[in-house]
Scaffold this active site. Structure first.
Site, mmCIF file in Angstrom:
data_model
loop_
_atom_site.group_PDB
_atom_site.id
_atom_site.type_symbol
_atom_site.label_atom_id
_atom_site.label_comp_id
_atom_site.label_asym_id
_atom_site.label_seq_id
_atom_site.Cartn_x
_atom_site.Cartn_y
_atom_site.Cartn_z
ATOM 1 N N ASP A 1 -7.484 6.952 16.991
ATOM 2 C CA ASP A 1 -6.766 5.695 17.210
ATOM 3 C C ASP A 1 -7.140 4.998 18.506
ATOM 4 O O ASP A 1 -6.294 4.672 19.333
ATOM 5 C CB ASP A 1 -5.252 5.940 17.174
ATOM 6 N N TRP B 1 4.611 6.827 5.689
ATOM 7 C CA TRP B 1 3.611 7.859 5.985
ATOM 8 C C TRP B 1 4.338 9.105 6.449
ATOM 9 O O TRP B 1 5.264 9.031 7.255
ATOM 10 C CB TRP B 1 2.652 7.406 7.087
ATOM 11 N N ASP C 1 -5.917 3.285 6.233
ATOM 12 C CA ASP C 1 -6.023 3.392 7.684
ATOM 13 C C ASP C 1 -7.456 3.761 8.026
ATOM 14 O O ASP C 1 -8.012 4.707 7.478
ATOM 15 C CB ASP C 1 -5.052 4.454 8.204
ATOM 16 N N GLU D 1 0.917 5.522 2.632
ATOM 17 C CA GLU D 1 -0.276 5.726 3.459
ATOM 18 C C GLU D 1 -0.752 7.175 3.416
ATOM 19 O O GLU D 1 0.013 8.105 3.643
ATOM 20 C CB GLU D 1 0.037 5.333 4.906
ATOM 21 N N HIS E 1 -8.209 7.528 8.709
ATOM 22 C CA HIS E 1 -7.631 8.572 7.880
ATOM 23 C C HIS E 1 -8.566 9.125 6.819
ATOM 24 O O HIS E 1 -8.117 9.681 5.821
ATOM 25 C CB HIS E 1 -6.346 8.057 7.224
ATOM 26 N N LYS F 1 -3.692 10.358 4.419
ATOM 27 C CA LYS F 1 -4.440 10.870 5.556
ATOM 28 C C LYS F 1 -5.282 12.053 5.092
ATOM 29 O O LYS F 1 -4.883 12.804 4.196
ATOM 30 C CB LYS F 1 -3.498 11.291 6.687
ATOM 31 N N HIS G 1 -4.400 -0.596 8.103
ATOM 32 C CA HIS G 1 -4.144 -0.200 9.474
ATOM 33 C C HIS G 1 -5.495 -0.169 10.162
ATOM 34 O O HIS G 1 -6.280 0.753 9.986
ATOM 35 C CB HIS G 1 -3.467 1.170 9.542
ATOM 36 N N ASP H 1 -3.213 -0.187 14.442
ATOM 37 C CA ASP H 1 -2.652 1.135 14.704
ATOM 38 C C ASP H 1 -3.554 1.873 15.684
ATOM 39 O O ASP H 1 -4.540 2.491 15.291
ATOM 40 C CB ASP H 1 -2.513 1.925 13.404
ATOM 41 N N ASP I 1 -9.198 11.057 13.735
ATOM 42 C CA ASP I 1 -8.245 9.934 13.745
ATOM 43 C C ASP I 1 -7.647 9.783 15.135
ATOM 44 O O ASP I 1 -6.483 10.081 15.375
ATOM 45 C CB ASP I 1 -7.149 10.187 12.705
#
Length: 419
Positions: A296, A185, A259, A226, A262, A228, A286, A326, A294
Site C-alpha cells: 500500500d 473486506w 485492489d 473485496e 491484492h 485478497k 482500490h 487505499d 500488498d
C-alpha cells in the site's frame, strides 16, 4: 490565471485538436469524476473507536512522521487541506472505526447518528461519503477469522456489524445525495496450510447472504465485496479469494472490488477490467501501489496507474466504476501523501482522455500495428502537462509543485503543534 499557463494550454489544445481531441470537452468530463479519498492515511489506520487497539488483519503501517491526526476534528482539518490542493469535488472513504461520537459503542451497535458530524461536514464541503465495516483490530478478530469464524456467536457479531454498516452507508447516500459504496473486506485466513478450504468459505457465503438480506435502495447504497491473495498471518490461505468473491458478486449482483495490491506480484488489475465489466453492473477499484506484496505505497504515475486510466476511458467504464484510493504511509507527510496519490489518479484519467483512441482502434482493427505502436509512443511526449496545469488553475488549486509549499506551511503551523 497566469498568462503563461493559459498560453501553454492554447498551444497544446491546438496540437491535440489535430487528432480530433477536444481538450475542453475532456476537462468537462474529468470534472464529473469523483475519487474516493481514504481517511485512514491521515492517522495510520487507528481510527477513533478503539484507537489503542493494535493493528491486526495483515495491516501494517511503517514510519514515525509527526502530525498524525488524533481526533475526528484534526482528521477533517487535514482532509480539508488536502482537498484544497486537489482539483474537483470528490468523496471521502470512511472505515467504521472513524465514528465521531461521545458514546461508548461496539461495532455491532453502530448507527447513523454516530457519524452525524461527518455528514454535516461533508454537506458543508460538498463531498460524498463511502463506507467500510472494520473487520480487523478487534478482540473478536484476534484469531484471524470474522465472517467465517467457526464460533457462531463471534460470526454473528461480525454479521451484525456489516448489517449496521450498510444502514450507515444508506444514510450517507440519502443525506448527501451521492450514492455511498459500502465495501466488505475481511482478513480471514490461515497462516499455514489448511486441511479444509471449503468449510470456511461455506460459512463466509452464508454470513454474506445474511448481511445482504436486508433490501436497501441502490440509489443510496451500493454493496461491494473485496478479495485478497494473502496477508500477514494468512500467507497460506485466504477465505475470501478472488475466485470466491467474483463468483459471489456475479451470482448476487454485488460490485466486485479490485485492489491493486491484492493479487500476485506480477498480476495487474488493469487487465481484469474489460473482462469483469462484461458481466457486472459496476466495479469498485482500490487504487494502490504494491511493492513486493500488498504494501500500500502512495500512488505514483507508474505504468499500471496509466493502464488503469486507459482501460476506464477506452472502454467507457467511468460511469460504472467507482474509484477509491487505499494506501498508508507514515514515513512522509500524510497530507502530502493524499495529494500526491489523488492528483496522480486524476492525471492518469486525463492522460487517457487525451489519447487518439478511435484512431488507434481503427489501426488495430485494420492490422496496422505499426501505426498503433508508433502513435502510442509519440503521444507519450505530447504536452499533457499544459492541459493539467490549466485544469488546476481553472479550479483554483496550485499549479505543478506549488502545492508543496502550502503543505510545508500547514505542517509547521498545524501538524507539528500536535506533539
Amino acid at each position: 490565471m497566469e498568462p503563461n499557463v493559459k498560453q501553454a494550454y492554447e498551444a497544446a489544445k491546438a496540437l491535440y485538436a489535430q487528432h480530433g481531441i477536444d481538450t475542453d470537452e475532456a476537462l468537462c468530463k474529468l470534472e464529473t469524476i469523483k475519487v474516493s479519498m481514504h481517511c485512514w492515511q491521515g492517522d495510520d489506520v487507528k481510527g477513533f473507536l478503539n484507537a489503542d487497539q493494535e493493528l491486526t488483519g495483515g495491516i501494517s503501517v511503517t514510519g514515525q512522521y509527526p502530525g498524525a491526526a488524533r481526533t475526528p476534528e484534526e482528521l477533517r482539518s487535514d482532509l480539508d487541506k488536502a482537498f484544497s490542493l486537489i482539483p474537483g469535488k470528490h468523496k471521502v472513504n470512511l472505515h467504521a472505526i472513524y465514528t465521531d461520537t461521545d458514546e461508548k459503542v461496539e461495532l455491532d451497535q453502530l448507527e447513523p447518528r454516530h457519524y452525524e458530524r461527518w455528514v454535516t461536514w461533508a454537506k458543508e464541503q460538498g463531498l460524498g461519503l463511502d463506507f467500510n465495516p472494520t473487520c480487523f483490530s478487534h478482540e473478536k478478530s484476534s484469531e484471524g477469522f470474522t465472517l467465517s469464524h467457526p464460533d457462531a456467536e463471534i460470526r454473528q457479531f461480525w454479521i451484525d456489524h456489516c448489517k449496521a454498516s450498510r444502514r450507515i452507508g444508506a444514510y450517507f447516500g440519502e443525506q448527501l445525495g451521492q450514492t455511498c459504496v459500502t465495501n466488505v473486506w475481511v482478513p480471514d485466513g490461515f497462516k499455514d496450510n489448511p486441511v479444509d478450504r471449503m468449510t470456511p468459505r461455506k460459512r463466509l457465503k452464508a454470513s454474506l447472504d445474511e448481511v445482504f438480506a436486508e433490501p436497501i435502495d441502490p440509489k443510496y447504497n451500493l454493496d461491494a465485496v473485496e478479495s485478497k491473495l494473502f496477508g500477514l498471518g494468512s500467507e497460506a490461505y485466504v477465505v475470501g479469494s478472488h475466485e470466491f468473491y467474483m463468483g459471489y458478486g456475479l451470482q448476487n449482483d454485488k460490485m466486485i472490488c479490485l485492489d491493486a495490491g491484492h493479487f500476485h506480484p506480477t498480476e495487474v488489475i488493469s487487465n481484469k477490467l474489460s473482462s469483469l465489466a462484461l458481466f457486472t453492473s459496476g466495479i469498485l477499484l482500490h487504487v494502490s501501489r504494491p511493492m513486493r506484496w500488498d504494501s500500500d505505497h502512495v500512488v505514483i504515475m507508474d505504468d499500471e496507474l496509466l493502464e488503469i486510466g486507459r482501460e476506464l476511458v477506452r472502454h467507457d467504464l467511468l460511469g460504472t466504476t467507482h474509484i477509491g484510493l487505499d494506501f498508508f504511509d507514515a514515513s512522509i507527510n500524510r497530507v502530502a501523501a493524499w495529494v500526491v496519490g489523488t492528483r496522480n489518479t486524476i492525471k492518469a484519467l486525463l492522460r487517457a482522455m487525451l489519447e487518439p483512441v478511435e484512431t488507434l482502434k481503427k489501426a488495430e482493427l485494420e492490422g496496422d500495428y505499426t501505426t498503433r505502436l508508433a502513435l502510442t509512443e509519440e503521444f507519450k511526449s505530447y504536452p499533457f502537462g499544459a492541459i493539467w496545469d490549466y485544469y488546476c488553475a481553472s479550479k483554483g488549486v496550485p499549479v505543478r509543485e506549488q502545492w508543496i509549499a502550502e503543505v510545508k506551511e500547514y505542517e509547521q503551523n498545524v501538524l507539528l503543534q500536535r506533539g
